[in-house]
Design a protein around this motif. Structure first.
Motif, PDB file in Angstrom:
ATOM      1  N   UNK A 173       0.830  -1.210   0.000  1.00 54.79           N
ATOM      2  CA  UNK A 173       0.000   0.000   0.000  1.00 54.79           C
ATOM      3  C   UNK A 173       0.861   1.255   0.000  1.00 54.79           C
ATOM      4  N   UNK A 174       1.974   1.196   0.712  1.00 55.79           N
ATOM      5  CA  UNK A 174       2.889   2.337   0.798  1.00 55.79           C
ATOM      6  C   UNK A 174       3.344   2.780  -0.591  1.00 55.79           C
ATOM      7  N   UNK A 175       3.606   1.820  -1.456  1.00 55.80           N
ATOM      8  CA  UNK A 175       4.034   2.164  -2.816  1.00 55.80           C
ATOM      9  C   UNK A 175       2.949   2.969  -3.539  1.00 55.80           C
ATOM     10  N   UNK A 176       1.708   2.555  -3.393  1.00 54.83           N
ATOM     11  CA  UNK A 176       0.606   3.261  -4.054  1.00 54.83           C
ATOM     12  C   UNK A 176       0.368   4.637  -3.431  1.00 54.83           C
TER      13      UNK A 176
ATOM     14  N   UNK B 241       0.545  12.551   3.855  1.00 54.98           N
ATOM     15  CA  UNK B 241       1.693  12.426   4.765  1.00 54.98           C
ATOM     16  C   UNK B 241       1.262  11.824   6.103  1.00 54.98           C
ATOM     17  N   UNK B 242       0.067  12.159   6.558  1.00 55.64           N
ATOM     18  CA  UNK B 242      -0.425  11.575   7.803  1.00 55.64           C
ATOM     19  C   UNK B 242      -0.630  10.067   7.649  1.00 55.64           C
ATOM     20  N   UNK B 243      -1.200   9.657   6.531  1.00 52.83           N
ATOM     21  CA  UNK B 243      -1.386   8.223   6.263  1.00 52.83           C
ATOM     22  C   UNK B 243      -0.030   7.519   6.203  1.00 52.83           C
ATOM     23  N   UNK B 244       0.935   8.133   5.530  1.00 51.85           N
ATOM     24  CA  UNK B 244       2.273   7.535   5.454  1.00 51.85           C
ATOM     25  C   UNK B 244       2.908   7.419   6.834  1.00 51.85           C
TER      26      UNK B 244
ATOM     27  N   UNK C  83       1.386   7.207   9.797  1.00 51.86           N
ATOM     28  CA  UNK C  83       0.702   6.176  10.585  1.00 51.86           C
ATOM     29  C   UNK C  83       1.060   4.776  10.100  1.00 51.86           C
ATOM     30  N   UNK C  84       1.019   4.573   8.797  1.00 48.97           N
ATOM     31  CA  UNK C  84       1.342   3.253   8.258  1.00 48.97           C
ATOM     32  C   UNK C  84       2.778   2.848   8.529  1.00 48.97           C
ATOM     33  N   UNK C  85       3.711   3.745   8.267  1.00 52.45           N
ATOM     34  CA  UNK C  85       5.129   3.429   8.470  1.00 52.45           C
ATOM     35  C   UNK C  85       5.455   3.216   9.941  1.00 52.45           C
TER      36      UNK C  85
END
Length: 161
Positions: free
Chosen positions: A15-18, A134-137, A139-141
């Motif tokens: 998902x991070x790639x997308x 950036x917030x999603x990135x 949280x995910x990371x």
């Protein structure tokens, strides 16, 4: 190509790639204006830091793979390391502070962009969309890295003492 080379990217990292591709597209469409200029230097510094961390990750990963090949536990065609061995902690504990700093820089980018999105002169939709991305990135990371570290600690409890 990835499948034939033993594609092992899992979960969030796919998902991070997308999400990162989406972020890049939004950045490319952001017109140059006052909001862009306010964020530009912060983003460039982040990009340089991110490149540095990617180099560290490559160095760590290739070092682990080299050692496993030398020990005869991997063949020459392996691209990634599946599994974790106790000696890998040394490099990982060096790498983790850089990763977490980068994660929190993503959060800082998100907060900066949310602040800019609330600015009276902000007319571009890209500012708010980038803030969310950036917030999603972050949280995910951050959460995925914590989960992975927790798994490694549980798999190798003797190395965490």
């Amino acid at each position: 190509i990835l499948m034939s080379n033993g594609f092992r990217i899992k979960g969030w990292w796919v998902s991070h790639h997308y999400v990162s591709t989406f972020l890049s597209g939004v950045m490319l469409t952001w017109p140059e204006g006052s909001m862009y200029q306010m964020f530009r230097s912060q983003f460039l510094a982040f990009s340089i830091y991110q490149s540095f961390v990617q180099f560290l990750q490559y160095y760590y990963q290739s070092g682990c793979l080299y050692r496993l090949r030398a020990l005869g536990e991997r063949n020459q065609l392996d691209l990634t390391v599946e599994g974790f061995q106790s000696w890998m902690w040394r490099g990982l504990t060096f790498l983790l502070p850089f990763l977490f700093f980068g994660h929190f820089w993503q959060l800082y980018n998100a907060l900066t962009l949310f602040r800019l999105a609330g600015h009276k002169d902000c007319k571009e939709w890209q500012v708010f969309m980038l803030a969310l991305t950036f917030l999603v990135l972050f949280l995910g990371n951050f959460l995925t890295t914590l989960k992975v570290v927790r798994q490694k600690v549980q798999e190798n409890p003797e190395k965490t003492r």
